[in-house]
Scaffold this active site. Sequence first.
Site, PDB file in Angstrom:
ATOM      1  N   ASP A 159       6.949  -3.741  -5.773  1.00  0.00           N
ATOM      2  CA  ASP A 159       6.030  -2.807  -6.138  1.00  0.00           C
ATOM      3  C   ASP A 159       6.284  -1.530  -5.579  1.00  0.00           C
ATOM      4  OD1 ASP A 159       4.279  -3.976  -4.042  1.00  0.00           O
ATOM      5  OD2 ASP A 159       3.061  -2.536  -4.709  1.00  0.00           O
TER       6      ASP A 159
ATOM      7  N   GLU B 152       1.889  -4.507  -2.780  1.00  0.00           N
ATOM      8  CA  GLU B 152       1.710  -4.222  -1.425  1.00  0.00           C
ATOM      9  C   GLU B 152       1.057  -2.483  -1.562  1.00  0.00           C
ATOM     10  OE1 GLU B 152       2.435  -2.054   2.228  1.00  0.00           O
ATOM     11  OE2 GLU B 152       3.152  -1.522   0.456  1.00  0.00           O
TER      12      GLU B 152
END
Length: 454
Positions: free
Chosen positions: A92, A156
């Site tokens: 991500d 994250e």
Amino acid sequence: MTSNPIAGTVRSLMPRARTELAELVAFESVADENVAPRSECEAAANWVADALRAEDFQDVALLDTPDGSQAVYGILPGPAGAPTVLLYAHYDVQPKLDESAWLSPPFELTERDGRWYGRGTADCKGGVILHLLALRALKANGGVPVTVKVIVEGSEEQGTGGLERYAEEHPELLTADAIVIGDAGNFRVGLPTVTATLRGMTMIRVQIDTLEGNLHSGQFGGAAPDALAALIRVLDSLRGPDGSTVVDGLRGDKVWEGLQYPEENFRQDAKVLPGVDLPGGGTVADRIWARPAVTVVGIDCHPVAGATPSVPKTARAQISLRVPPGQDAAEATKLLFAHIENHTPWNARVTLEQVGQGQAFQADTSSPAYASMAEAMGVAYPGQEMQTAGLGGSIPLCNTLASLYPEAEILLIGLSEPEAQIHAPNESVSPEELERLSVAEAHFLVNYARSKQV
């Protein structure tokens, strides 16, 4: 560097690495459906899973974590009795932010001035490619000498803790003798660095309400309580006269004893405008690695475009507080809440919401894994000695892993050196750093396997 077989193999694989990184960067995998479709994260996760399967990983799975994101897991069995090493990265990314500030499309890998540009190139899709390069080099030169587990996180950057909660619920999944977190970076290009400390983080939202509705500033201004003015006073109270972060009850005078960060280098890395002073006291290393730091990351209020002469009824801000090792993030959050409540003027109504939190981390740099990495770095960066530095950012998973597996040795390396400009427009990665660190990681796995032999 090509005088050894591993380095030669990595170099030969760099064109493939560029192609794969371009494929991975093309996914707008922001773990926030208000910013990008969920399908972008799902596509990135499937890309990583397919890459692991192609490298003969077993038990490859997309793990549905409690925050709704997917983490990718796989295991590559090593020789009998070999130690287990967990390799971490995340797919991500941060949002593109101001697209007009990008010199090339943020989700299209573009080569410019010897660097590869695109969102996630360094943070941390490049980390996925780093791990793949190291493993491919070992497979081409005698095999992987350890059992390798790979975990690639899907949220994250949001700090919502999906993988941490999943690991706590399935503690057997990520057990390892050593853990390599590929989400940090060298102190600067060409200087091999492991990160020994991470600041923790708490993210909160504060809303101030003062009126039932907006009011004409000519008719009511001067006596009507202005919600935006109240919010500005609250935010200003979080800074001392020299710009240092001030949260009542939170210590802010610790000193960093390790590698220093010269101010002139920091000004250049941070692209500080000429003549603008740096806020805070102490050394730059003190301020970014050893002390708390508050940042206002967003404000909701009347936009300038279309503004009317009215007193606002409400205003809202999102605040990030970085918390250094030795300070508890949960306690820091309580102190921040209390500070804001105590500094809100005019008895205005204040609403506080926590939206993210992670503890600080401090590694044991005396462990055998660090010796193995130091030797490996010396091979990948001839003539350079491995340095140990701090990192002002947060990787909440580190503390979860340290708590679940207290005997595991945790190292932090990666591609996020200052020129990478992670989280900003025009993020980029140095292909030379990708190559060197892939060589270093491969040699580390060899060295670590040797260190564990009885």
